[in-house]
Motif scaffolding. Structure first.
Motif, PDB file in Angstrom:
ATOM      1  N   GLU A 101     114.523  22.723  73.698  1.00 11.26           N
ATOM      2  CA  GLU A 101     113.889  23.944  73.175  1.00 11.26           C
ATOM      3  C   GLU A 101     112.562  24.214  73.871  1.00 11.26           C
ATOM      4  OE1 GLU A 101     114.939  26.340  71.406  1.00 11.26           O
ATOM      5  OE2 GLU A 101     116.761  25.449  70.608  1.00 11.26           O
ATOM      6  N   TRP A 105     111.698  27.507  76.047  1.00 11.69           N
ATOM      7  CA  TRP A 105     110.534  28.357  75.789  1.00 11.69           C
ATOM      8  C   TRP A 105     109.586  28.365  76.985  1.00 11.69           C
ATOM      9  CZ3 TRP A 105     105.227  27.567  75.438  1.00 11.69           C
ATOM     10  CH2 TRP A 105     104.493  28.604  74.865  1.00 11.69           C
ATOM     11  N   ARG A 108     109.509  30.743  80.557  1.00 12.54           N
ATOM     12  CA  ARG A 108     108.867  32.055  80.715  1.00 12.54           C
ATOM     13  C   ARG A 108     107.448  31.940  81.250  1.00 12.54           C
ATOM     14  NH1 ARG A 108     108.770  34.879  75.100  1.00 12.54           N
ATOM     15  NH2 ARG A 108     110.614  33.606  74.729  1.00 12.54           N
ATOM     16  N   PRO A 224     115.235  33.602  72.749  1.00 15.03           N
ATOM     17  CA  PRO A 224     115.174  34.874  72.028  1.00 15.03           C
ATOM     18  C   PRO A 224     113.810  35.006  71.375  1.00 15.03           C
ATOM     19  CG  PRO A 224     116.389  33.282  70.745  1.00 15.03           C
ATOM     20  CD  PRO A 224     116.027  32.602  72.036  1.00 15.03           C
ATOM     21  N   SER A 225     113.531  36.205  70.908  1.00 18.34           N
ATOM     22  CA  SER A 225     112.185  36.445  70.386  1.00 18.34           C
ATOM     23  C   SER A 225     111.977  35.799  69.023  1.00 18.34           C
ATOM     24  CB  SER A 225     111.932  37.943  70.294  1.00 18.34           C
ATOM     25  OG  SER A 225     112.758  38.500  69.313  1.00 18.34           O
ATOM     26  N   GLY A 226     113.019  35.225  68.459  1.00 17.19           N
ATOM     27  CA  GLY A 226     112.857  34.517  67.184  1.00 17.19           C
ATOM     28  C   GLY A 226     112.341  35.410  66.087  1.00 17.19           C
TER      29      GLY A 226
ATOM     30  N   LEU B  38     103.330  31.538  61.647  1.00 14.84           N
ATOM     31  CA  LEU B  38     104.755  31.845  61.490  1.00 14.84           C
ATOM     32  C   LEU B  38     105.045  32.450  60.126  1.00 14.84           C
ATOM     33  CD1 LEU B  38     106.619  28.853  63.179  1.00 14.84           C
ATOM     34  CD2 LEU B  38     106.857  31.264  63.743  1.00 14.84           C
ATOM     35  N   LEU B  71     100.428  34.641  73.145  1.00 16.28           N
ATOM     36  CA  LEU B  71     101.220  34.055  72.066  1.00 16.28           C
ATOM     37  C   LEU B  71     100.741  34.632  70.747  1.00 16.28           C
ATOM     38  CD1 LEU B  71     101.618  30.247  72.767  1.00 16.28           C
ATOM     39  CD2 LEU B  71     102.511  32.197  73.968  1.00 16.28           C
ATOM     40  N   GLU B  90     105.210  38.243  70.588  1.00 12.24           N
ATOM     41  CA  GLU B  90     106.613  37.900  70.856  1.00 12.24           C
ATOM     42  C   GLU B  90     106.763  36.450  71.315  1.00 12.24           C
ATOM     43  OE1 GLU B  90     108.431  37.348  73.839  1.00 12.24           O
ATOM     44  OE2 GLU B  90     110.331  37.297  72.743  1.00 12.24           O
ATOM     45  N   ALA B  91     105.979  36.053  72.289  1.00 12.73           N
ATOM     46  CA  ALA B  91     106.120  34.696  72.821  1.00 12.73           C
ATOM     47  C   ALA B  91     105.779  33.649  71.766  1.00 12.73           C
ATOM     48  CB  ALA B  91     105.238  34.518  74.052  1.00 12.73           C
ATOM     49  N   ARG B  93     106.345  34.117  68.405  1.00 12.50           N
ATOM     50  CA  ARG B  93     107.481  34.078  67.486  1.00 12.50           C
ATOM     51  C   ARG B  93     108.647  33.307  68.089  1.00 12.50           C
ATOM     52  NH1 ARG B  93     105.852  39.507  66.772  1.00 12.50           N
ATOM     53  NH2 ARG B  93     107.465  40.242  68.194  1.00 12.50           N
ATOM     54  N   ALA B  94     108.743  33.360  69.405  1.00 15.98           N
ATOM     55  CA  ALA B  94     109.834  32.645  70.089  1.00 15.98           C
ATOM     56  C   ALA B  94     109.686  31.135  69.955  1.00 15.98           C
ATOM     57  CB  ALA B  94     109.887  33.052  71.558  1.00 15.98           C
ATOM     58  N   LEU B  95     108.594  30.699  69.383  1.00 19.70           N
ATOM     59  CA  LEU B  95     108.401  29.259  69.202  1.00 19.70           C
ATOM     60  C   LEU B  95     109.104  28.727  67.956  1.00 19.70           C
ATOM     61  CD1 LEU B  95     104.713  28.715  70.294  1.00 19.70           C
ATOM     62  CD2 LEU B  95     106.728  27.568  71.192  1.00 19.70           C
ATOM     63  N   LEU B  96     109.634  29.622  67.135  1.00 20.36           N
ATOM     64  CA  LEU B  96     110.279  29.158  65.906  1.00 20.36           C
ATOM     65  C   LEU B  96     111.332  28.080  66.160  1.00 20.36           C
ATOM     66  CD1 LEU B  96     110.608  29.292  62.869  1.00 20.36           C
ATOM     67  CD2 LEU B  96     112.147  31.228  63.158  1.00 20.36           C
ATOM     68  N   PRO B  97     112.240  28.275  67.114  1.00 25.56           N
ATOM     69  CA  PRO B  97     113.232  27.210  67.358  1.00 25.56           C
ATOM     70  C   PRO B  97     112.595  25.894  67.780  1.00 25.56           C
ATOM     71  CG  PRO B  97     113.903  29.256  68.441  1.00 25.56           C
ATOM     72  CD  PRO B  97     112.504  29.470  67.950  1.00 25.56           C
ATOM     73  N   VAL B  98     111.540  25.967  68.546  1.00 25.47           N
ATOM     74  CA  VAL B  98     110.832  24.748  68.944  1.00 25.47           C
ATOM     75  C   VAL B  98     110.269  24.048  67.718  1.00 25.47           C
ATOM     76  CG1 VAL B  98     108.825  23.842  70.158  1.00 25.47           C
ATOM     77  CG2 VAL B  98     110.238  25.602  71.244  1.00 25.47           C
ATOM     78  N   VAL B  99     109.620  24.818  66.880  1.00 27.52           N
ATOM     79  CA  VAL B  99     109.017  24.254  65.673  1.00 27.52           C
ATOM     80  C   VAL B  99     110.088  23.648  64.771  1.00 27.52           C
ATOM     81  CG1 VAL B  99     107.829  24.861  63.540  1.00 27.52           C
ATOM     82  CG2 VAL B  99     106.977  25.712  65.732  1.00 27.52           C
ATOM     83  N   LEU B 100     111.216  24.333  64.636  1.00 28.11           N
ATOM     84  CA  LEU B 100     112.276  23.814  63.770  1.00 28.11           C
ATOM     85  C   LEU B 100     112.839  22.498  64.299  1.00 28.11           C
ATOM     86  CD1 LEU B 100     114.173  27.073  62.734  1.00 28.11           C
ATOM     87  CD2 LEU B 100     112.652  25.657  61.350  1.00 28.11           C
TER      88      LEU B 100
END
Lengths: 236, 236
Positions: A101, A105, A108, A224-226, B38, B71, B90-91, B93-100
């Motif tokens: 992940e 991320w 980019r 994706p933009s999450g 978030l 960010l 946007e960049a 929010r795209a961190l959500l998968p990383v955080v999860l």
DNA sequence: CCGCATCCGTTTCGATACTG
DNA sequence: CAGTATCGAAACGGATGCGG
């Protein structure tokens, strides 16, 4: 005797899994050490070579901490070798999804490598795996060969209904892609460079089905933009 | 005049997306700031309150860097408010998968909260979402209400063919789970505490279908051991 | 050589005090 | 409230040295 040196341990003092994870992984070099070990056991000196800039003392401390937490285990090689290697334990291997992940991320923000930037061929499969498309992708298989000073790597990227998979084994590829420029491969995969241009300008050689090469970028996708699907950011 | 403050920028000098990501996110507090944002825009003082231990200078530097990299964006509220908030771009929010993924991994190292440990109710949905089962899970919906000094949170956990989803909206739950102990909820979700025991010993109140409560832990799973499916660790 | 400890100049962090 | 300034403490990077 080698009694346990301090091994400093920072704490956020929060009851939160994210805080706990970053307490363990957040120090400089730690995740890069994990990245190196994800491709197999390494010796102390191997790690130093792949990680220009780590001081030996910091590397020692990091490895000690990772060992203490059972992310990494030290293993003695057979007598003639007279050396020990560090390898990931279960909790360390479980970091692969985290690393993927972060790669996904981080792409980019990746910039073209400068003169002084280090690169290891082993990193390429990781980069490609990180941006592999998770949904259905073209049913093609492309073998990627990267030549480098340290010997290079080869891997195969295969699309399918359940997404794109990157493996080390090469089996019946539709096309083969050969280069000595990791940048060219990443630019190709992210769509920043058209396949035709890559062949013309970059040192990129191709064999096999040209259509597969054209569709190569479809095997990948950026993060994706999450849409904050969980935590409903109540933007006023 | 406000001439550009230094905003230090560490570089690993590697051509690797993981290195780039950790250059940006690896400094102390950075990911916790992202975690706070978030769940919605926050003011400077809100962040300080949720992050006991950050000095205002470090917070300033972190926010400046996150803003510089797009960010995070600073937004001025309507005149009467006379304040500004920070929100994820946007960049970010795209961190959500990383955080999860980090949450999912970090749960195994989470320890029962000590006296001095801080906790924000908002963190609970994040914790549950991190360990939500990705494969098919029981078709039940459980509403979770956590009472806390700052007002508490509510969220709903729903299983299904495609995995477990955590949302803020509560709609037709099969069972309702109410407590003031985040530890009890996490222990329940990770299977470390049996539902019956949680009700008996912990301050856990339940309503609705008791079978749904019994199956509550099935809605979650910890991080798998990550068989190194990509990077074929050639363990000698 | 390899793993690791020690010393030292520099950077970063954390706590407090201060300003618009 | 939203930062800025300052300063001691800790962490980091680089070099060097020691024992196997």
């Amino acid at each position: 005797m080698g009694h346990t040196p301090p091994v400093p341990e920072f704490r956020y003092a929060q009851f939160c899994p994210l805080a706990r994870a970053t307490e363990i992984l957040g120090e400089r070099w730690t995740l890069l050490i994990v990245r190196e070990l994800l491709t197999g056991p390494k010796r102390f000196a191997d790690l130093r070579r792949a990680l220009p800039g780590v001081s030996s003392s910091v590397l020692t401390v990091r490895l000690a901490r990772l060992e203490e937490l059972d992310l990494v285990a030290q293993r003695a090689l057979r007598p003639p070798a007279a050396s020990t290697v560090y390898e990931l334990a279960e909790a360390g291997r479980a970091l692969l999804p985290v690393v993927l992940e972060l790669v996904r991320w981080g792409v980019r923000f990746l910039q073209p490598p400068g003169e002084r930037d280090h690169f290891e061929a082993d990193w390429l499969p990781l980069g490609l795996a990180g941006i592999a498309r998770r949904g259905p992708s073209p049913s093609i298989a492309v073998a990627v060969h990267l030549a480098a000073a340290d010997g290079g790597v080869s891997c195969q990227v295969r699309g399918g209904r359940r997404g794109t998979v990157v493996t080390r084994e090469i089996a019946r590829p539709d096309a083969t892609l050969e280069t000595d420029s990791p940048l060219a491969v990443m630019a190709l995969a992210t769509g920043m460079l058209a396949p035709a241009d890559a062949v013309r300008s970059g040192g990129l050689r191709v064999e096999g089905d040209l259509d597969a090469l054209t569709r190569f970028p479809e095997l990948f996708e950026l993060a994706p933009s999450g849409a904050g699907h969980v935590l409903g950011a109540d933007i006023d």
